[in-house]
Design a protein around this motif. Structure first.
Motif, short mmCIF file in Angstrom:
data_model
loop_
_atom_site.label_atom_id
_atom_site.label_comp_id
_atom_site.label_asym_id
_atom_site.label_seq_id
_atom_site.Cartn_x
_atom_site.Cartn_y
_atom_site.Cartn_z
N ILE A 127 4.12 18.11 0.52
CA ILE A 127 3.25 16.94 0.75
C ILE A 127 2.39 17.16 1.99
N THR A 131 8.88 11.38 -2.33
CA THR A 131 7.54 10.80 -2.19
C THR A 131 7.56 9.59 -1.26
N GLY A 168 7.74 10.89 2.13
CA GLY A 168 6.44 11.50 2.43
C GLY A 168 5.44 10.49 2.97
N VAL A 169 5.54 9.25 2.52
CA VAL A 169 4.67 8.19 3.04
C VAL A 169 4.88 8.02 4.54
N GLN A 186 -1.19 8.23 0.76
CA GLN A 186 0.01 7.40 0.91
C GLN A 186 0.15 6.44 -0.27
N LYS A 194 -0.96 6.93 -3.29
CA LYS A 194 -0.56 7.72 -4.46
C LYS A 194 0.93 8.04 -4.40
N LEU A 195 1.40 8.44 -3.22
CA LEU A 195 2.82 8.74 -3.07
C LEU A 195 3.67 7.50 -3.30
N SER A 228 6.53 7.03 -6.07
CA SER A 228 7.88 6.64 -5.65
C SER A 228 8.31 5.36 -6.35
#
Length: 333
Positions: free
Chosen positions: A118, A277, A280-281, A301, A303-304, A308
């Protein structure tokens, strides 16, 4: 046994990934110490050329690192028939003291590899390598875990002996096992169901807020991690029972088998996808003020967060449908 295709694939791939990690770590140290985009020195130009090559190769290796977790579990399950007393991956992992440490390390490296991918993707969106030091620092942090996994996994597979009598999942995942699983199983299922659905609801709410308002990145990441932990405990505590339709079978590995429609694979893939994910944000949140990524990171963010939320939602739907339509009723257990 060492000639099993799955074992060979895991050993060879782990060795290659470890060698690549060592090589990349050497360059990581150079980049962390000497990277200066404003410099036009020969060293800086060499670092810029090298970092693109390393990042590309590492991306492919870490993508396989994600797959290797499920390959490891599938391999452990497929060779369980070779050991007396084993019925699934639990018995195979119990054969050696290195079994569960290998699994734990693979989960850790799965999450770290996902986060690095990511971060690398976000860095590639900027024109000035804005996250170059951050992603190589993460690579440097990840390297010891990858090396440890390779060593422990090698010790595990090389130490397997078919004449060893092992334990089945029924003895490990029981209230009399005197392990942490016994504490989970001893707790009433109703409170655990409340905790599970509450954590999912809060995670959905936090994700919706982030998706709509662009706020609360760290909170959503925290809830994703909590949802991951509660999901694992819930699988052992009550979710697995609805798949087996037995009040005493709590094994989180048997649901990976054909008899139960390989239901464990989509469950665990969704669980881990939602977790990585979601985390990852939060990872990207600290870089939201980078000028070259001012517009990219908020969009990434979202999209992640969408991935998620979708993963956790599907996980919850599968679990809920199984609870509602199973012939088994948990009341009284």
């Amino acid at each position: 046994m060492i000639l099993d295709p799955g074992i060979l694939a895991l050993l060879v791939s782990s060795l290659l990934i470890s060698l690549m990690s060592l090589y990349a770590s050497g360059w990581s140290i150079r980049i962390l110490r000497r990277w200066d985009l404003a410099s036009g020195s020969e060293l800086q130009l060499a670092l810029e050329r090298r970092t693109y090559l390393i990042s590309t190769i590492v991306s492919y290796f870490l993508a396989f690192q994600l797959v290797s977790l499920f390959l490891f579990i599938q391999t452990a399950d497929s060779i369980s028939h070779l050991f007396v007393g084993a019925m699934c991956a639990v018995g195979t992992l119990t054969v050696s003291s290195f079994g569960y440490p290998t699994l734990l390390l693979k989960i850790v490296t799965f999450i770290l590899a996902g986060l690095w991918l990511i971060l690398n993707h976000a860095d590639n969106q900027g024109y000035d390598y804005p996250l170059i030091k951050a992603k190589y620092l993460l690579l440097l942090i990840m390297a010891p875990f990858i090396l440890a996994e390779t060593v422990v996994q090698g010790a595990y597979f090389l130490g397997l002996r078919p004449d060893i009598i092992t334990s089945c999942c029924g003895s490990l995942f029981s209230q009399n096992s005197h392990k942490i699983t016994s504490e989970i199983l001893a707790a009433p299922s109703a409170p655990m169901e409340i905790v599970f659905y509450s954590s999912m609801f809060i995670t959905f709410a936090a994700g919706a807020r982030l998706f709509v308002q662009g706020k609360g990145g760290y909170f959503f990441a925290s809830m994703s991690g909590i949802a991951f932990l509660t999901s694992i405990v819930s699988v052992i505590s009550f979710i697995s029972l609805y798949f087996y339709e037995m009040p005493s079978h709590h094994c989180p590995f048997c649901i990976l088998q054909k008899e139960y429609g390989y239901a464990g694979y989509p469950l665990y893939i969704l669980m881990l996808s939602g977790t990585v994910t979601g985390l990852g944000v939060g990872l990207l949140q600290q870089f939201s003020k980078e000028k070259s990524l001012a517009e990219t990171i908020p969009a990434l963010q979202r999209k992640l967060a969408a991935v998620s939320l979708t993963a956790f939602f599907l996980f919850t739907v599968i679990v809920t449908c199984q609870i509602l339509f199973s012939n088994f009723k948990l009341e009284g257990y």
